[in-house]
Design a protein around this motif. Sequence first.
Motif, mmCIF file in Angstrom:
data_model
loop_
_atom_site.group_PDB
_atom_site.id
_atom_site.type_symbol
_atom_site.label_atom_id
_atom_site.label_comp_id
_atom_site.label_asym_id
_atom_site.label_seq_id
_atom_site.Cartn_x
_atom_site.Cartn_y
_atom_site.Cartn_z
ATOM 1 N N LYS A 1 0.826 -1.216 0.000
ATOM 2 C CA LYS A 1 0.000 0.000 0.000
ATOM 3 C C LYS A 1 0.855 1.259 0.000
ATOM 4 C CE LYS A 1 -4.354 -1.670 1.757
ATOM 5 N NZ LYS A 1 -5.408 -1.531 2.755
ATOM 6 N N ASP A 2 1.983 1.238 0.719
ATOM 7 C CA ASP A 2 2.884 2.387 0.695
ATOM 8 C C ASP A 2 3.460 2.579 -0.706
ATOM 9 O OD1 ASP A 2 2.391 2.718 3.356
ATOM 10 O OD2 ASP A 2 4.368 2.064 4.047
ATOM 11 N N ALA B 1 -6.612 8.849 -2.825
ATOM 12 C CA ALA B 1 -7.535 8.280 -1.831
ATOM 13 C C ALA B 1 -8.689 7.564 -2.513
ATOM 14 C CB ALA B 1 -8.052 9.385 -0.917
ATOM 15 N N VAL C 1 -9.532 4.852 0.404
ATOM 16 C CA VAL C 1 -9.206 5.244 1.779
ATOM 17 C C VAL C 1 -9.439 6.747 1.920
ATOM 18 C CG1 VAL C 1 -7.499 3.409 2.111
ATOM 19 C CG2 VAL C 1 -6.752 5.617 1.248
ATOM 20 N N SER C 2 -9.276 7.271 3.109
ATOM 21 C CA SER C 2 -9.463 8.705 3.326
ATOM 22 C C SER C 2 -8.226 9.482 2.878
ATOM 23 C CB SER C 2 -9.723 8.976 4.808
ATOM 24 O OG SER C 2 -8.550 8.743 5.562
ATOM 25 N N SER C 3 -8.413 10.786 2.668
ATOM 26 C CA SER C 3 -7.291 11.658 2.298
ATOM 27 C C SER C 3 -6.249 11.685 3.406
ATOM 28 C CB SER C 3 -7.785 13.077 2.017
ATOM 29 O OG SER C 3 -8.643 13.086 0.914
ATOM 30 N N ALA D 1 -5.499 9.271 5.407
ATOM 31 C CA ALA D 1 -4.735 8.022 5.333
ATOM 32 C C ALA D 1 -3.673 8.107 4.243
ATOM 33 C CB ALA D 1 -5.660 6.844 5.083
ATOM 34 N N THR E 1 -0.838 10.335 5.534
ATOM 35 C CA THR E 1 -0.062 9.602 6.538
ATOM 36 C C THR E 1 0.835 8.560 5.874
ATOM 37 O OG1 THR E 1 -1.793 9.915 8.188
ATOM 38 C CG2 THR E 1 -0.229 8.126 8.587
ATOM 39 N N ARG E 2 0.263 7.784 4.952
ATOM 40 C CA ARG E 2 1.061 6.760 4.245
ATOM 41 C C ARG E 2 2.194 7.412 3.454
ATOM 42 N NH1 ARG E 2 0.175 1.572 4.278
ATOM 43 N NH2 ARG E 2 -1.827 0.800 4.963
#
Length: 169
Positions: free
Chosen positions: A115-116, A134, A139-141, A143, A146-147
Amino acid sequence: MRQRRADEYAEFAAARAGHLYRSACLLTAGDTHLAEDLVQETLGRLYVRWGRVSRVGNPAAYAQTVLTRTFLAHQRRRSSRERATDVFPDLPGAADGDAPLRLTLMAALARLPAKDRAVIVLRYWEDRSVEQTADVLNVSSAAVRTRCFRALGRLRELLGEDLAEYSRP
């Protein structure tokens, strides 16, 4: 009618296959065989849904989303972690002067979680916004941000602060 759709699909697939392959190579950290499989599966899924896909505003972005989700689904399978070798094949079109840099970057990408890696490829190779990334990854913005932050930190850790030794004079 069917022949016209088949022709439209064939034209789209021919035009986008190279770009999808390059993105898949980055997602798979240089595994060209897996990249070819991912592109093939992506194009197959697009073919099945081409009637609907051709009517969307941006079929190329849709194809990229399908590719990324196909890659992530593949990474979740246990058998996807099997590797016959850890030697990277020569990448077609790689300039001789850039080979050490390319191999170093591909090795660093390979050490990131799937995922990263997907976030890095979508944000910096595909040049997508946080919101677009996203949406593709579902996923959320927050997330994605953060990733991105963590993945870039991990890449800096793996590559070191100074890549000057790999750059051309």
